[in-house]
Design a protein around this motif. Structure first.
Motif, PDB file in Angstrom:
ATOM      1  N   ASN A 277      -9.740  13.245  14.150  1.00  0.00           N
ATOM      2  CA  ASN A 277      -9.057  14.380  14.359  1.00  0.00           C
ATOM      3  C   ASN A 277      -8.720  14.572  15.547  1.00  0.00           C
ATOM      4  O   ASN A 277      -7.792  15.130  16.101  1.00  0.00           O
ATOM      5  N   LEU A 278     -10.046  14.713  16.447  1.00  0.00           N
ATOM      6  CA  LEU A 278      -9.940  14.875  17.891  1.00  0.00           C
ATOM      7  C   LEU A 278      -9.100  14.097  18.702  1.00  0.00           C
ATOM      8  O   LEU A 278      -8.177  14.612  19.532  1.00  0.00           O
ATOM      9  N   GLN A 279      -8.945  12.733  18.430  1.00  0.00           N
ATOM     10  CA  GLN A 279      -7.997  11.876  18.957  1.00  0.00           C
ATOM     11  C   GLN A 279      -6.553  12.359  18.736  1.00  0.00           C
ATOM     12  O   GLN A 279      -5.679  12.260  19.680  1.00  0.00           O
ATOM     13  N   GLU A 280      -6.196  12.672  17.276  1.00  0.00           N
ATOM     14  CA  GLU A 280      -5.213  12.839  17.149  1.00  0.00           C
ATOM     15  C   GLU A 280      -4.483  14.222  17.760  1.00  0.00           C
ATOM     16  O   GLU A 280      -3.561  14.164  18.014  1.00  0.00           O
ATOM     17  N   ARG A 281      -5.388  15.202  17.801  1.00  0.00           N
ATOM     18  CA  ARG A 281      -5.156  16.348  18.466  1.00  0.00           C
ATOM     19  C   ARG A 281      -4.949  16.265  19.847  1.00  0.00           C
ATOM     20  O   ARG A 281      -3.746  16.813  20.627  1.00  0.00           O
ATOM     21  N   ARG A 282      -5.672  15.360  20.532  1.00  0.00           N
ATOM     22  CA  ARG A 282      -5.360  15.128  22.093  1.00  0.00           C
ATOM     23  C   ARG A 282      -4.072  14.459  22.294  1.00  0.00           C
ATOM     24  O   ARG A 282      -3.266  14.645  23.329  1.00  0.00           O
ATOM     25  N   ALA A 283      -3.767  13.579  21.334  1.00  0.00           N
ATOM     26  CA  ALA A 283      -2.611  12.708  21.470  1.00  0.00           C
ATOM     27  C   ALA A 283      -1.378  13.696  21.289  1.00  0.00           C
ATOM     28  O   ALA A 283      -0.261  13.665  22.104  1.00  0.00           O
ATOM     29  N   SER A 284      -1.565  14.775  20.328  1.00  0.00           N
ATOM     30  CA  SER A 284      -0.495  15.613  20.296  1.00  0.00           C
ATOM     31  C   SER A 284      -0.101  16.604  21.279  1.00  0.00           C
ATOM     32  O   SER A 284       0.702  16.855  21.868  1.00  0.00           O
ATOM     33  N   ILE A 285      -1.481  16.830  22.254  1.00  0.00           N
ATOM     34  CA  ILE A 285      -1.353  17.862  23.124  1.00  0.00           C
ATOM     35  C   ILE A 285      -0.661  17.090  24.360  1.00  0.00           C
ATOM     36  O   ILE A 285       0.173  17.611  25.159  1.00  0.00           O
ATOM     37  N   GLU A 316      -7.149  22.721  27.223  1.00  0.00           N
ATOM     38  CA  GLU A 316      -7.815  22.459  25.569  1.00  0.00           C
ATOM     39  C   GLU A 316      -7.773  20.980  25.500  1.00  0.00           C
ATOM     40  O   GLU A 316      -8.898  20.651  24.888  1.00  0.00           O
ATOM     41  N   MET A 317      -7.119  20.150  26.508  1.00  0.00           N
ATOM     42  CA  MET A 317      -7.317  18.654  26.607  1.00  0.00           C
ATOM     43  C   MET A 317      -8.716  18.517  27.217  1.00  0.00           C
ATOM     44  O   MET A 317      -9.508  17.516  26.567  1.00  0.00           O
ATOM     45  N   GLU A 318      -9.035  19.181  28.435  1.00  0.00           N
ATOM     46  CA  GLU A 318     -10.221  18.893  28.805  1.00  0.00           C
ATOM     47  C   GLU A 318     -11.352  19.244  27.677  1.00  0.00           C
ATOM     48  O   GLU A 318     -12.550  18.432  27.590  1.00  0.00           O
ATOM     49  N   ASN A 319     -11.149  20.386  27.017  1.00  0.00           N
ATOM     50  CA  ASN A 319     -12.197  20.685  25.817  1.00  0.00           C
ATOM     51  C   ASN A 319     -12.550  19.598  24.907  1.00  0.00           C
ATOM     52  O   ASN A 319     -13.549  19.221  24.292  1.00  0.00           O
ATOM     53  N   ILE A 320     -11.403  19.028  24.437  1.00  0.00           N
ATOM     54  CA  ILE A 320     -11.278  17.955  23.584  1.00  0.00           C
ATOM     55  C   ILE A 320     -11.795  16.758  23.892  1.00  0.00           C
ATOM     56  O   ILE A 320     -12.634  15.884  23.316  1.00  0.00           O
ATOM     57  N   ASP A 321     -11.678  16.403  25.215  1.00  0.00           N
ATOM     58  CA  ASP A 321     -12.223  15.236  26.045  1.00  0.00           C
ATOM     59  C   ASP A 321     -13.783  15.259  25.809  1.00  0.00           C
ATOM     60  O   ASP A 321     -14.561  14.482  25.531  1.00  0.00           O
ATOM     61  N   SER A 322     -14.281  16.667  26.194  1.00  0.00           N
ATOM     62  CA  SER A 322     -15.531  16.925  26.269  1.00  0.00           C
ATOM     63  C   SER A 322     -16.182  16.778  24.811  1.00  0.00           C
ATOM     64  O   SER A 322     -17.041  16.457  24.883  1.00  0.00           O
ATOM     65  N   LYS A 323     -15.522  17.320  23.939  1.00  0.00           N
ATOM     66  CA  LYS A 323     -15.945  17.118  22.494  1.00  0.00           C
ATOM     67  C   LYS A 323     -15.849  15.685  22.197  1.00  0.00           C
ATOM     68  O   LYS A 323     -16.806  15.125  21.322  1.00  0.00           O
ATOM     69  N   ILE A 324     -14.859  15.047  22.409  1.00  0.00           N
ATOM     70  CA  ILE A 324     -14.754  13.421  22.223  1.00  0.00           C
ATOM     71  C   ILE A 324     -16.025  12.566  22.748  1.00  0.00           C
ATOM     72  O   ILE A 324     -16.638  11.849  22.216  1.00  0.00           O
ATOM     73  N   ALA A 325     -16.290  13.074  24.166  1.00  0.00           N
ATOM     74  CA  ALA A 325     -17.460  12.346  24.806  1.00  0.00           C
ATOM     75  C   ALA A 325     -18.854  12.617  23.915  1.00  0.00           C
ATOM     76  O   ALA A 325     -19.669  11.797  23.773  1.00  0.00           O
ATOM     77  N   GLU A 326     -18.787  13.864  23.875  1.00  0.00           N
ATOM     78  CA  GLU A 326     -20.137  14.380  23.103  1.00  0.00           C
ATOM     79  C   GLU A 326     -20.182  13.785  21.662  1.00  0.00           C
ATOM     80  O   GLU A 326     -21.328  13.153  21.287  1.00  0.00           O
ATOM     81  N   ARG A 327     -19.100  13.396  20.803  1.00  0.00           N
ATOM     82  CA  ARG A 327     -18.955  12.965  19.743  1.00  0.00           C
ATOM     83  C   ARG A 327     -19.146  11.656  19.531  1.00  0.00           C
ATOM     84  O   ARG A 327     -19.717  10.808  18.806  1.00  0.00           O
ATOM     85  N   SER A 328     -18.661  10.887  20.767  1.00  0.00           N
ATOM     86  CA  SER A 328     -18.804   9.472  20.834  1.00  0.00           C
ATOM     87  C   SER A 328     -20.120   8.978  21.009  1.00  0.00           C
ATOM     88  O   SER A 328     -20.696   8.037  20.662  1.00  0.00           O
ATOM     89  N   LYS A 329     -21.111  10.097  22.002  1.00  0.00           N
ATOM     90  CA  LYS A 329     -22.343   9.809  22.105  1.00  0.00           C
ATOM     91  C   LYS A 329     -23.364   9.782  20.878  1.00  0.00           C
ATOM     92  O   LYS A 329     -24.026   9.115  20.378  1.00  0.00           O
ATOM     93  N   MET A 330     -23.000  10.791  19.965  1.00  0.00           N
ATOM     94  CA  MET A 330     -23.588  10.999  18.901  1.00  0.00           C
ATOM     95  C   MET A 330     -23.237   9.902  17.999  1.00  0.00           C
ATOM     96  O   MET A 330     -24.260   9.444  17.085  1.00  0.00           O
ATOM     97  N   LEU A 331     -22.051   9.453  17.925  1.00  0.00           N
ATOM     98  CA  LEU A 331     -21.411   8.508  17.055  1.00  0.00           C
ATOM     99  C   LEU A 331     -22.385   6.973  17.321  1.00  0.00           C
ATOM    100  O   LEU A 331     -22.993   6.505  16.377  1.00  0.00           O
ATOM    101  N   GLU A 332     -22.557   6.740  18.594  1.00  0.00           N
ATOM    102  CA  GLU A 332     -23.228   5.649  19.134  1.00  0.00           C
ATOM    103  C   GLU A 332     -24.518   5.628  18.730  1.00  0.00           C
ATOM    104  O   GLU A 332     -25.357   4.859  18.123  1.00  0.00           O
TER     105      GLU A 332
END
Length: 485
Positions: A277-285, A316-332
C-alpha cells in the motif's frame, strides 16, 4: 536426543533352553512363526526373518546354522578343548555362571538405518516388508562387534552370535563361555570380577571401550549404564513418568513454536500488505508531482500554488519513505525471526521423534529385561517346588504341588509369563484384558498394584507370576487367596 549404543551383559547358570535356542536361531516352522507374529506380546516380522544372519568363526557372515542348538554347540566346544562344564556334574548343589549372554544394539533409528539404509520400513503389526534387502553396513557393524568380543574374551569362547533384523529393534545376541585361560576352566569370577563392585567396574570399562572401538565408528554414543544412572532403583511408574514427561515437554514446546510461527506469518502478511500500500501511495504521489511539474510555467497556471502543492507532496513522500524504511526493517526482522523459528521447530520435531523412539526403545529394553527376569524367576519357582517332591510322590507331596501352584504354573506357561510381564510394567488394565482373552477369570482387586519400596526384583516377579497365574485361570477354578497384594 543422542543415538545411543546398547550393550547388555547377563550371567547364566541354567544354560540356554531349547525354546530360547530356537528363538535365537529362529528354528521354527512357518506355522509357529506365524503364530508368534500374531501374538500381541511379540514383535516378530516374518517378512524380514530371511534377513537374519550369524557371524561365524573368523568373522564370516552366513545364514543362521540351525543344525545344532546353542547348548549342543557349547557342549561340542568344551569337549573339543577338554574342558568340563561344572554344572554337568551329578547332584550339583550350587550351579555356577557358565555363560555370559550379551545383547548388542543401539537407538532404533540408527540401527534401522544401518540395516536397511533409506529403504521404506514399516513397523506396523502385520506390515509387509518383504521388499527390504540387507545393507552391508549392518554386516560390517556385526563383524566389528564380534571382533570386539573375540579380542576381549577369546574367539574360541564365542558359542554363538546371531543378528536379528526381523524385530522392532535390530540387535545381536552373543553367547560366551567365561573361561579362565590360565587354568583352562570355566570361571565367571576370573573373567568378570570377584564381586559386584569389580563386576560393575569391569562392565563400565567395557562400555567405554566398546564405545571407542565400535559404536563411535557407527554413529552411536556410549549408552547410559544402569549402574551409573541408578535406573534400576526407580520404580517402573517413575521410570515411565520421566520418559512421558520428556515427550510431553517437547510436545508442548512444539505446539508453542507452531503457534508462534502462525503469529509471525500473520505479522509478515500484514507488513507485506502495508508495504504494498505504501509503495502504491508513493508511486501515486510521484505521478502527481510529475504531472504538476509539467504544468509549471504554463499560461494561466498559478505557479505559487503548484509549487506549494509539490512541496506538500514531497513532504508526504518523505514520510512514506520513512515508513517504508521502517516497515522494510520490520519485514526483514520478521522474516529472519520466522526462518529461525521454523528451523527450531524442525529441530524440535526431530528431537521429539527421537524422544518418542527413546521412550519406545527404553520400554522395549525394560520389557525385555523384565521378561528375562520373569522367565528366570519362573524356572526358579518351578525348581523350588519340584525339590519338595523329588524323593517320592505320595499324597502329601501331591498336595504340596497343588498348594504351591505347580499344576497351575505348568498348565499355561506362555500366557502366565505374558500376563506377568504386563503386571511388572504396571499395565494392569492390559494385563486384565490379556488374561480375559486367554479365558481367565481375572482377580477381584488390583487397586494400588505396584512394586513395593522394600521389594527386590525377584520378590516382585514372584508376586507378578503368582497373580498372573490366578488371573489366567479359567473361571470356576479355585484360586489362591491374597496374591493380588
Amino acid at each position: 536426543m543422542n543415538k545411543k549404543q546398547v550393550m547388555d551383559i547377563r550371567p547364566n547358570s541354567d544354560g540356554i533352553s531349547q525354546a530360547e535356542s530356537n528363538e535365537q536361531q529362529r528354528n521354527w516352522s512357518e506355522d509357529f512363526l506365524r503364530k508368534k507374529s500374531n501374538d500381541p506380546m511379540a514383535n516378530y516380522d516374518p517378512t524380514r526373518t530371511h534377513l537374519n544372519f550369524e557371524v561365524a568363526r573368523s568373522g564370516i557372515v552366513q545364514p543362521i546354522d540351525k543344525s545344532k542348538s546353542i547348548m549342543q554347540k557349547m557342549a561340542d566346544n568344551l569337549a573339543a578343548r577338554g574342558i568340563k562344564d561344572p554344572n554337568a556334574r551329578e547332584n550339583v548343589r550350587r550351579r555356577q555362571n557358565t555363560l555370559a549372554q550379551f545383547i548388542f544394539g543401539g537407538s532404533r533409528e540408527r540401527m534401522n538405518e544401518l540395516a536397511f539404509g533409506n529403504q521404506t520400513l514399516s513397523l506396523d503389526k502385520g506390515a509387509d516388508n518383504s521388499h527390504l534387502t540387507r545393507n552391508n553396513d549392518i554386516e560390517e557393524w556385526a563383524k566389528d562387534v564380534y571382533a570386539f568380543v573375540a579380542h576381549r574374551f577369546g574367539e574360541e569362547n564365542i558359542v554363538s552370535f546371531y543378528v536379528h533384523l526381523d524385530e522392532t529393534n535390530v540387535h545381536a545376541h552373543c553367547t560366551l563361555i567365561p573361561l579362565d585361560r590360565e587354568k583352562n576352566r570355566i570361571s565367571w569370577r576370573s573373567v568378570f570380577g570377584q564381586n559386584r563392585y569389580e563386576m560393575g567396574q569391569l562392565f563400565s570399562q567395557l562400555h567405554d571401550e566398546f564405545s571407542k572401538e565400535v559404536s563411535m565408528k557407527w554413529g552411536l554414543e556410549r549408552g547410559d549404564s544402569i549402574r551409573e544412572t541408578g535406573a534400576r532403583h526407580r520404580s517402573t511408574y517413575e521410570y515411565k513418568r520421566e520418559l512421558v514427561n520428556d515427550v510431553n515437554r517437547l510436545e508442548s514446546r512444539k505446539i508453542g513454536l507452531a503457534a508462534e510461527i502462525k503469529q509471525k506469518e500473520r505479522k509478515l502478511k500484514s507488513l507485506t500488505t502495508m508495504m504494498a500500500n505504501l509503495q502504491e501511495r508513493r508511486a501515486s504521489i510521484q505521478r502527481g508531482i510529475e504531472e504538476i511539474a509539467r504544468s509549471l510555467g504554463e499560461e494561466g497556471t498559478d505557479n505559487i500554488v503548484l509549487t506549494a502543492r509539490i512541496k506538500s507532496l514531497r513532504q508526504e513522500m518523505e514520510n512514506i519513505d520513512s515508513k517504508i524504511a521502517e516497515r522494510s526493517k520490520m519485514l526483514e526482522e520478521t522474516s529472519v525471526s520466522l526462518k529461525n523459528i521454523r528451523e527450531k521447530l524442525f529441530d524440535l520435531k526431530r528431537e521429539h521423534q527421537r524422544a518418542l523412539e527413546r521412550e519406545g526403545d527404553d520400554i522395549d529394553r525394560e520389557a525385555a529385561r523384565i521378561r528375562m527376569g520373569i522367565t528366570s524367576t519362573y524356572n526358579m519357582m518351578l525348581a523350588k517346588t519340584m525339590q519338595k517332591i523329588i524323593p517320592t510322590l505320595n499324597d502329601r507331596q501331591r498336595d504340596i504341588l497343588r498348594e504351591k501352584g505347580y499344576y497351575d504354573l505348568t498348565e499355561n506357561v506362555q500366557n502366565i509369563a505374558n500376563c506377568a510381564m504386563l503386571l511388572a510394567v504396571n499395565y494392569v488394565k492390559l494385563a486384565t484384558s490379556y488374561a480375559e482373552s486367554c479365558g481367565g477369570g481375572g482377580v477381584s482387586n488390583l487397586s494400588g498394584w505396584e512394586q513395593k519400596k522394600d521389594e527386590d526384583d525377584e520378590r516382585w516377579w514372584v508376586r507378578c507370576i503368582a497373580t498372573a497365574s490366578a488371573m489366567v485361570k479359567p473361571r470356576g477354578k479355585k484360586r489362591s487367596a491374597g496374591v493380588g497384594r
